[in-house]
Design a protein around this motif. Structure first.
Motif, short mmCIF file in Angstrom:
data_model
loop_
_atom_site.label_atom_id
_atom_site.label_comp_id
_atom_site.label_asym_id
_atom_site.label_seq_id
_atom_site.Cartn_x
_atom_site.Cartn_y
_atom_site.Cartn_z
N TYR A 61 57.41 51.07 32.34
CA TYR A 61 58.84 51.09 32.66
C TYR A 61 59.04 50.73 34.13
O TYR A 61 58.21 51.07 34.98
N SER B 283 56.22 52.74 36.00
CA SER B 283 55.99 54.06 35.44
C SER B 283 55.32 53.91 34.07
O SER B 283 55.74 53.07 33.26
N PRO C 160 66.63 59.39 41.06
CA PRO C 160 65.72 58.42 40.47
C PRO C 160 65.58 58.62 38.96
O PRO C 160 65.58 59.74 38.46
N ASN C 161 65.47 57.51 38.24
CA ASN C 161 65.12 57.52 36.82
C ASN C 161 63.83 56.71 36.71
O ASN C 161 63.84 55.49 36.81
N TRP C 162 62.71 57.40 36.50
CA TRP C 162 61.41 56.74 36.53
C TRP C 162 61.17 55.86 35.31
O TRP C 162 60.24 55.07 35.29
N GLU C 163 62.01 55.99 34.28
CA GLU C 163 61.91 55.14 33.09
C GLU C 163 63.23 54.40 32.89
O GLU C 163 63.81 54.39 31.82
N TYR C 164 63.68 53.76 33.96
CA TYR C 164 64.97 53.08 33.97
C TYR C 164 65.04 51.96 32.93
O TYR C 164 66.00 51.84 32.17
N PRO D 110 61.10 51.69 37.29
CA PRO D 110 61.95 52.79 37.75
C PRO D 110 63.23 52.25 38.39
O PRO D 110 63.30 51.09 38.83
N VAL E 271 53.63 57.19 38.03
CA VAL E 271 54.24 55.99 38.63
C VAL E 271 53.28 55.41 39.65
O VAL E 271 52.77 56.13 40.52
#
Length: 269
Positions: free
Chosen positions: A212, A259, A120-124, A214, A41
């Protein structure tokens, strides 16, 4: 033996306290590592061709009167909009207020938000794919990220709830404090945004570089109540009635962070 009794007691006390202190330090350390940004990221705030406005929501400081009123309430009050309204109010006291009594209804408000989970969702949300076919090449091909078109990434509450904007503000403040990340319910990645990090596509391979935005999943409970300002003689205090609680969740994008994921397969994906 009596001379050594105080020394022995002190040693026992130290031995009891030390494990607890070390456990507390370990807990703090785990909490700090929980939201560490992965190496995949990257911050693109300088390269972003769209200048996102900084989401600045400082905690509103209550005035002396507001602090006294908030402290008088049995229900915690955190809503910045309610605090702002109380800050703008003034109540004059008089020495001849004996027997004076008044009740002022201030309305129904979301009073506080209590977080139960922040993750956290780093590939939201996928925002871009850069591709190159190097199957006919004899040497590795270098590829880097270029945003092909402008992308707007929006978050929001996961369900309908009264006074949604006030609730979002409290959830955003909580998530920002817990993660220390630049969060906003909307962020934009401008077309042509680049990152200089190079990825090598081997010969006879295809290269896919995925990008992506995040995001942070924030979950918790919001408490509502009817707020009354009570004036009784020279006393001023807040009473909250008809208190209700409701579970709520939200997705909040991380502003100006991207990301990356890279693969180099032999066949198209």
């Amino acid at each position: 033996m009596k001379k050594f009794a105080p020394v022995l007691m002190s040693m026992l006390l130290i031995m009891t306290i030390l494990p607890t202190a070390f456990a507390e330090k370990a807990t703090v350390k785990r909490e700090a590592v929980k939201y560490t940004v992965p190496s995949s990221v990257r911050n693109i705030s300088k390269e972003n061709t769209y200048p996102n406005s900084t989401q600045d929501l400082p905690l509103l400081q209550p005035s002396d009167l507001t602090k006294k009123l908030i402290d008088s309430s049995k229900i915690k009050i955190q809503n910045p909009d309610l605090i702002r309204m109380l800050n703008e109010s003034s109540i004059n006291s008089t020495p001849f207020a004996i027997g004076y009594r008044a009740i002022v209804y201030l309305g129904q408000w979301p009073l506080n938000y209590e977080s139960t989970e922040t993750s956290p969702n780093w590939e939201y949300q996928k925002i871009n794919t850069n591709f190159f076919d190097n199957r006919g090449g004899k040497a590795p091909y270098k590829i880097h990220y270029v945003q092909e078109s402008q992308k707007i990434v929006r978050g929001g509450l996961t369900s309908k709830i009264p006074d949604a904007e006030m609730v979002k503000k409290m959830m955003l403040l909580t998530a920002m404090e817990k993660t220390r990340l630049p969060l906003a319910f909307e962020t934009v990645i401008g077309g042509g945004t680049k990152n200089d990090h190079v990825y090598n596509i081997p010969a006879n391979r295809l290269g896919y570089l995925f990008a992506y935005a995040p995001g942070v999943s924030e979950k918790g409970k919001v408490t509502y109540g009817e707020v009354y300002l009570m004036l009784k003689g020279n006393k001023k205090f807040i009473v909250v009635k008809n208190v209700t609680s409701q579970g709520i969740g939200a997705w909040i994008p991380v502003q100006d962070f991207v990301s990356f994921g890279f693969i180099a397969p032999e066949h198209p994906r």
